[in-house]
Write an enzyme that holds these catalytic residues in place. Structure first.
Site, PDB file in Angstrom:
ATOM      1  CG  ASP A   1      -2.517  -8.688   0.716  1.00  0.00           C
ATOM      2  OD1 ASP A   1      -1.857  -9.055   1.694  1.00  0.00           O
ATOM      3  OD2 ASP A   1      -3.501  -7.914   0.801  1.00  0.00           O
TER       4      ASP A   1
ATOM      5  CG  HIS B   1      -1.921  -1.081   1.227  1.00  0.00           C
ATOM      6  ND1 HIS B   1      -2.770  -1.328   0.160  1.00  0.00           N
ATOM      7  CD2 HIS B   1      -2.187  -2.044   2.155  1.00  0.00           C
ATOM      8  CE1 HIS B   1      -3.514  -2.386   0.448  1.00  0.00           C
ATOM      9  NE2 HIS B   1      -3.177  -2.846   1.643  1.00  0.00           N
TER      10      HIS B   1
HETATM   11 ZN   LIG Z   1      -3.856  -7.340   2.629  1.00  0.00          ZN
END
Ligand SMILES: [Zn+2]
Length: 343
Positions: A194, A157
């Protein structure tokens, strides 16, 4: 190219060439990278995060107790230095981490805001910088040995200018920039499995044709980054509640398409386990056996095409995650997709 951007490119190159992160690892070691300092634990605050913050150490303990890993064969990485981080991050972004309240927002543990920054550096950011060093080194080892696993990392992220979702440093972007220069390659595939969308690397490699991104994620959860979604080369959305069989079918198809579209020289596999059934953040229903099969499929894909692969453990912090990851590494070893002991 303007003179300022060619200067920038030269500065970037010389930073990468003078880095200590790419050190030579003797053949007596296995390309499995971990340090005791990966694990974050202090004053019990880590317990406030929905989070097993000693996941990384527990994965290694399982592997050692199963007898498939000798502790002495683990590779300990160096901490990414400020100069290393500047390969991707700006000076101003790194300065923003000297404010504990910013770090608290990024790692999503509000009480961190109340701590003096020296403690935050030592207890939170130092472990993460060690993990970054591990991700960068993993590409060098993968090129030499065919595969490498960083038992931590996968902070997908975080982009050059913005952290979030527990990700304070853009280790994937750093790993790939180092690989371009030090391994002299120009085509990298990110396979991000993910549960969350990997908006950090997507922003960092937007409009960069050297990087092909396959991202399979749940669109109904964090980070809802609609801009970054435009930069995914191959988007596979899996809705909340998706079951193992459907997930694995979609993965088979996605890998086939990716293999036809792009011919990478390195694969960076972001193997988050927050797709596990019961994970409060990922909201998917993949069984532990499904995770083992998922990892095997990706390693098999790399093996068939003779492409070096780096695996990062990324998200997934339920108490059961460490055991599932260890089981998966054991399976990769049994299937001879990796070799975790010498001779
Ligand atoms: Zn994640």
């Amino acid at each position: 190219m303007s003179s300022s951007s060619s200067n920038d490119a030269e500065a970037l190159r010389s930073r990468i060439l003078s880095s200590k992160l790419y050190f030579d690892v003797p053949l007596s070691k296995v390309p499995l990278i971990y340090s005791n300092s990966y694990d974050i634990a202090f004053l019990g605050i880590e317990k406030l995060h929905p989070f097993d913050s000693s996941k990384w150490g527990r994965i290694c303990q399982f592997l050692i107790s199963f007898g498939i890993l000798d502790k002495r064969c683990i590779v300990e990485p160096l901490e990414a230095s400020k100069d290393d981080l500047l390969v991707v991050h700006s000076e101003s972004y790194l300065t923003s981490l000297k404010d504990s309240s910013n770090v608290a927002k990024i790692v999503e543990v509000p009480p961190v805001a109340l701590l003096p920054n020296c403690l935050v550096q030592q207890k939170v950011l130092f472990p993460l910088r060690k993990q970054v060093g591990g991700t960068v080194l993993a590409a060098k080892l993968a090129k030499e040995r065919g595969w490498a696993i960083n038992v931590g990392g996968g902070f997908h992220h975080c982009s050059a200018e913005r952290g979030g979702g527990f990700c304070a440093y853009a280790d994937i972007s750093l790993c790939i920039h180092f690989a371009f220069v030090r391994l002299n390659i120009s085509r990298v595939m990110i396979i991000d499995l993910d549960a969350h969308q990997g908006n950090g690397h997507e922003m960092d490699f937007r409009n960069d044709s050297r990087v092909y991104i396959l991202d399979m994620y749940n669109p109904g959860i964090y980070p809802f980054d609609y801009e970054a979604r435009n930069y995914i080369n191959q988007k596979v959305e899996v809705k909340s509640g998706t079951l193992t069989e459907e997930y694995l079918q979609k993965l088979d198809k996605a890998l086939q398409v990716a293999g036809n579209r792009f011919d990478p020289e390195l694969i960076v596999y972001n193997a988050g386990t927050d797709i596990l059934d019961g994970d409060p953040l990922g909201r998917l229903k993949i069984s532990p056996e499904g995770i083992v099969q998922r990892d095997e499929k990706v390693f098999q894909f790399a093996r068939e095409k003779h492409i070096p692969i780096v695996m990062l453990t990324s998200g997934g912090y339920m108490k059961s995650s460490a055991g599932v990851i260890a089981d998966s590494i054991v399976n990769l070893s049994k299937k001879c997709l990796i070799q975790t002991s010498q001779g």
